[in-house]
Write a protein that holds these residues in place. Structure first.
Motif, PDB file in Angstrom:
ATOM      1  N   GLN A   6       0.826  -1.204   0.000  1.00  8.82           N
ATOM      2  CA  GLN A   6       0.000   0.000   0.000  1.00  8.82           C
ATOM      3  C   GLN A   6       0.863   1.259   0.000  1.00  8.82           C
ATOM      4  N   LEU A   7       1.936   1.254   0.791  1.00  9.53           N
ATOM      5  CA  LEU A   7       2.844   2.401   0.819  1.00  9.53           C
ATOM      6  C   LEU A   7       3.509   2.590  -0.539  1.00  9.53           C
ATOM      7  N   ARG A   8       3.993   1.489  -1.130  1.00  7.54           N
ATOM      8  CA  ARG A   8       4.632   1.559  -2.452  1.00  7.54           C
ATOM      9  C   ARG A   8       3.678   2.149  -3.484  1.00  7.54           C
ATOM     10  N   ASN A   9       2.436   1.693  -3.505  1.00  8.02           N
ATOM     11  CA  ASN A   9       1.454   2.191  -4.473  1.00  8.02           C
ATOM     12  C   ASN A   9       1.137   3.663  -4.235  1.00  8.02           C
ATOM     13  N   ALA A  10       0.997   4.064  -2.974  1.00 10.41           N
ATOM     14  CA  ALA A  10       0.724   5.465  -2.664  1.00 10.41           C
ATOM     15  C   ALA A  10       1.882   6.354  -3.080  1.00 10.41           C
ATOM     16  N   LEU A  11       3.110   5.920  -2.801  1.00 12.93           N
ATOM     17  CA  LEU A  11       4.279   6.712  -3.178  1.00 12.93           C
ATOM     18  C   LEU A  11       4.393   6.847  -4.686  1.00 12.93           C
TER      19      LEU A  11
END
Length: 69
Positions: A6-11
């Protein structure tokens, strides 16, 4: 999806020019990746197996800024 994904996709959506050079599932691997890649930005989970994110930050050979979540 796990939190790292989720963090990777948001970034990627918020910071398209960001280059992700490594991901790690535990603190020991994170420290090795930190030494190998010398990233400008590092996101660590406080609760990681083997070594916590705070322990990794303490052993980092660079200046570390801890941001509470």
């Amino acid at each position: 999806a796990n939190l790292r994904e989720q963090l990777r996709n948001a970034l990627r959506s918020l910071w398209p020019e960001l280059k992700i050079v490594a991901e790690a599932e535990d603190g020991v691997t994170a420290l090795r990746a930190l030494d190998r890649h010398a990233p400008q930005v590092l996101f660590l989970d406080v609760q990681m197996p083997g070594m916590t994110g705070l322990e990794v930050a303490k052993q980092a050979s660079c200046t570390v800024m801890v941001v509470p979540g």
